[in-house]
Motif scaffolding. Sequence first.
Motif, mmCIF file in Angstrom:
data_model
loop_
_atom_site.group_PDB
_atom_site.id
_atom_site.type_symbol
_atom_site.label_atom_id
_atom_site.label_comp_id
_atom_site.label_asym_id
_atom_site.label_seq_id
_atom_site.Cartn_x
_atom_site.Cartn_y
_atom_site.Cartn_z
ATOM 1 N N LEU B 16 -36.101 -80.202 57.990
ATOM 2 C CA LEU B 16 -35.196 -81.014 57.169
ATOM 3 C C LEU B 16 -34.078 -81.632 58.003
ATOM 4 O O LEU B 16 -33.237 -82.364 57.470
ATOM 5 N N GLY B 17 -34.063 -81.342 59.281
ATOM 6 C CA GLY B 17 -33.009 -81.884 60.142
ATOM 7 C C GLY B 17 -31.637 -81.278 59.865
ATOM 8 O O GLY B 17 -30.611 -81.893 60.165
ATOM 9 N N ILE B 18 -31.595 -80.085 59.294
ATOM 10 C CA ILE B 18 -30.303 -79.441 59.014
ATOM 11 C C ILE B 18 -29.914 -78.579 60.209
ATOM 12 O O ILE B 18 -30.646 -77.651 60.572
ATOM 13 N N ASN B 19 -28.757 -78.893 60.780
ATOM 14 C CA ASN B 19 -28.357 -78.233 62.027
ATOM 15 C C ASN B 19 -27.027 -77.496 61.837
ATOM 16 O O ASN B 19 -25.988 -77.940 62.293
ATOM 17 N N GLY B 20 -27.095 -76.388 61.114
ATOM 18 C CA GLY B 20 -25.904 -75.558 60.955
ATOM 19 C C GLY B 20 -24.985 -75.988 59.831
ATOM 20 O O GLY B 20 -23.887 -75.447 59.692
ATOM 21 N N ASP B 21 -25.409 -76.961 59.021
ATOM 22 C CA ASP B 21 -24.566 -77.357 57.889
ATOM 23 C C ASP B 21 -24.554 -76.249 56.845
ATOM 24 O O ASP B 21 -25.519 -75.509 56.702
ATOM 25 N N LYS B 22 -23.469 -76.186 56.112
ATOM 26 C CA LYS B 22 -23.415 -75.221 55.014
ATOM 27 C C LYS B 22 -24.182 -75.799 53.833
ATOM 28 O O LYS B 22 -23.798 -76.807 53.246
ATOM 29 N N THR B 23 -25.299 -75.175 53.524
ATOM 30 C CA THR B 23 -26.166 -75.683 52.458
ATOM 31 C C THR B 23 -26.624 -74.495 51.629
ATOM 32 O O THR B 23 -26.859 -73.422 52.183
ATOM 33 N N ASP B 24 -26.779 -74.672 50.343
ATOM 34 C CA ASP B 24 -27.301 -73.595 49.512
ATOM 35 C C ASP B 24 -28.819 -73.677 49.453
ATOM 36 O O ASP B 24 -29.400 -74.756 49.448
ATOM 37 N N VAL B 25 -29.439 -72.495 49.405
ATOM 38 C CA VAL B 25 -30.897 -72.433 49.366
ATOM 39 C C VAL B 25 -31.311 -71.807 48.031
ATOM 40 O O VAL B 25 -30.839 -70.730 47.679
#
Lengths: 437, 569
Positions: B16-25
């Motif tokens: 998903l190209g997420i690199n350490g961002d704060k994201t909820d799963v």
Amino acid sequence: MTKTVTDVVCPFCGTLCDDLEVVVSDDGKQLLEVYNACAIGAEKFLHSQAEDRLTRPRLQQEDGSWKDVTYDEAIEYTAQMLASSTKPLMYGWSSTNCEAQGVGSEIGEITGAVMDNTATVCHGTSLIAVQDIGIPHCTLGEVKNRADRVVFWGCNPAHAHPRHMSRYSIFPRGFFTGKGHKGRKVIVIDPRKTDTANVADVHLQIEQGRDYELLDALRVAFKGLPLPDVVAGIPKEQIYEAAEVLKSGRFVIIFFGMGVTQSLGKNHNIDEAIAVTRDLNEYTKAAIMPMRGHYNVTGSGAVWGWQFGFPFAVDLSRGFARYNPGETTSNDLLRRGEVDSVFVLGSDPGAHFPFSSVKKISELPSVCIDPHQTPTTAVCKLHVPVAFVGVEIGGCAYRMDNVPIETRKVVEAPEGMMTDEEFLEKVLVRIKEIKGE
Amino acid sequence: MAEYIIKNGFVFDPVLGINGDKTDVAIKDGKFVETTQLANPKTIDATGMTVMAGAVDIHAHVAGPKVNTGRNFRPEDKLFNCTPRRGVERMQGGFSVPTTFKTGYDYARMGYTTVMEAAMPPLYARHTHEEIRDTPIIDQAAFPVFGNNWFVLEYLKNNEIENTASYIAWLLRATKGYAVKVVNPGGTEAWGWGLNCENIHDPVPFFDITPAQIVKGLIEANEYLGLPHSMHVHANNLGNPGNYTTTLDTFKLSEGIKPRGGWGRDQVMHHTHVQFHSYGGDNWGNFESKSPEIMDYVNSHDNITIDIGQVTLDETTTMTADGPFEHHLTELNHLKWANTDVELETGSGVVPYVYSPTIKVCAIQWAIGLELGLLAKDPMRVFITTDHPNAGPFIRYPRVIKWLMSQQSREEMLNGFKHSEKVIDATHLMGIDRELSLYEIAQMTRAGTAKALGLGHMYGSLKPGLEADVAVYDFNPEQEHAPDDIEKAFGNARHLFKTGMQIINEGEIVSNGNKRTLWVNARVNENPQVMRDVKEKFLRYYTVTQNNYEVAGHHYVPNPYVIEVDATQ
Ligand code: SF4
Ligand SMILES: [Zn+2]
């Protein structure tokens, strides 16, 4: 009308023949004939049809008489006995399927049992030797397709594994062994003139109990070093000659049995036999194989291997798995009075253990699960007859070369009889309840 | 099924190209979903923690006959490490060859949720599956070995790709296998006579074929079928000084071949434990690293993936279908040797081995593995393994991750070796200042491995629709940390979910999960010739009947996940 079931697996010896044909009645309830099996294998199938077979558990009374009980009562009795023991011995496991062995392991885990199989009086010494030095091994098909030098040491397949020689080791024609028997040189090492020795090219009639010396002498002879005139009763010329026969082969296989594993020297004999095999790999290709007896003793060692890490004599009584043959082996435990109940499944220690051990079993709370009436069932408090594995229920078994084969169900068990696995499952559930798990 | 939301963690998801961002799963019905789809979720607070998809191991030896030989012939491997039944956990034991229960739990503790058993002898498929069944939590699949199989040798001698493919399809179904594994092509058959094939042109005795023909033919048959994974090879000449040329020669056999099947992978060859195949010199004295030569090739060829096979400097148990190699090893270290040759199919050997940091060669091997990882231009094609247990036990993955992420930890090692200077001279590691990021680690342990296995549609990412396999590690990438903090965090997942079930809660294993066995059912056009050949080989050469060969579902694969492949076109 009858039906013929093909590709049936024989649940008797470690040869685990899988080409039997069995004729059964149309309703699948009666077993009528058995083809391709040897006499002892056929007998095993036909025995399941005995008229006087026990079909319900029975409990021995104070006066030695027997009282029929229900399976539910037998489950309760067994669960209570195991759950209230501090160190039960759960012995046998060699004539049942891996499914039952797996359930048994979990019961052993919860109750802190010692799990031991028939290797304890048979090839346990071989397993110890393998832990010392390893083992160059192969499947029986490698023997069939490649072997041109076949050694039988301290074993007599003509009687103990009757179809071994025709299926795998002496007579079959394989991919690189198109000449069959003619292309193979067979050496038998045995103090007796056995029926196997009769088909051998060379019979080294060794002095009883001198196996280690002769094995050692072979290693010397491989290197062309000097030997005394006679070793273990064999003149040195014969030893040099045998060494040359082995070295000049393309593929050497050594089969060995109880004659070396349980005679003087025990595991050290096997160490040396494996060292002989290792040495031969400097000159040619060589492998060695124990002639395992019960059809699934190998499987119980495999199941405990992946579940606990040890092939026999597994002591779970401290809450984790321990292994120390000599301490955690059945006869040592029994003789020292270190177990407080005995559970037997898939073996007959009453017939194979020393009298002193059998006496101990008879004095302890005890349960025996066995389709037959045996010397063991005679001394146990509870006897639970079950369906015959490989006849009335299928399941996995491991051949002497560790190859797993699924045995087949060919007929129905008598109405209402439980299998090993079903019985153990119920005992497990009950023990979990008792222990509050 | 319960719904969960993992809140506020630092998420690393290369897909998903997420690199350490704060994201909820968000998790629902066993899958990842959009957060908006949750009604009443349980919350997992991941504040200050790292969140990644469950890791996927592309190559380990964790189940089957040679693994069990390792267990049973090494009681010493269980000294002081057996643990009791506790909560949902069964008894466990073993260090380099753990019991099946320990295998499942230890992988879970590291955040791994899928593991490939890298070498299944077909005749022993039942055994392999019985062990897999008794390994809790993780999804698994097994690769049957093909590189020394008589059918394959005979078909490929005449370059009969279609027949080879039909046979592969038949064998995958019979053994409930997943992929085409090749170990020392031709060499293990030669070992049936005590011989070997030392390079890709060394002919196989009696079969009139070379390893090169076997490898190339199996790649082509694999792509003819369009299987999820590529051909997976352990080349000839493993472990010998100067073997990197054999490795490059093997790589080149993939040139010009493109992946088929639409599984999303780009490679047609996966070469495993390349550390063991990247050696220069011509004896143990001038033994040296050739990782730059190897990685130049890998970096410039998109249709290859590799795993590193990192040496961890432990006492371990080596085991491989490379029978002649294990014999060679026992002659070197004089430790006990087990060997099993398997009729018509393969062979194997097992030998304990002590990788000691005081031995120069071991330290060079250690450096080579890390060089491979650090010289990788595309972490989606270069994966972390220890070829468990060959180069070290899998429980060292967190330590390997530490070394890859920390130059300081590597240099402490290099400077601490007994033969430090010689090791530094024979390797390139000292000059490498690259420190892999968590994003790259996620590529090498999750996104990349899932993709290479053709399982990107199930694993390796937190994308909605995928299996809800996710690990939460107690590691805050925004805070100062010592190298050892990395190792500690990756060895002790704070939370773990497998297909949406909570397996680890606050560091405690709370469930045995619902493990599945993956296998590939490849449908091919009817091929009467291959079926005749199969019948004939069983009649004449096997010691089991054809009807007793196929692994039935019920007991061996009680919870299958079948991947269907249609190769009838
Ligand atoms: S040799 Fe053994 S397995 Fe074969 S038929 Fe006879 S008893 Fe049964
Ligand atoms: Zn491997």
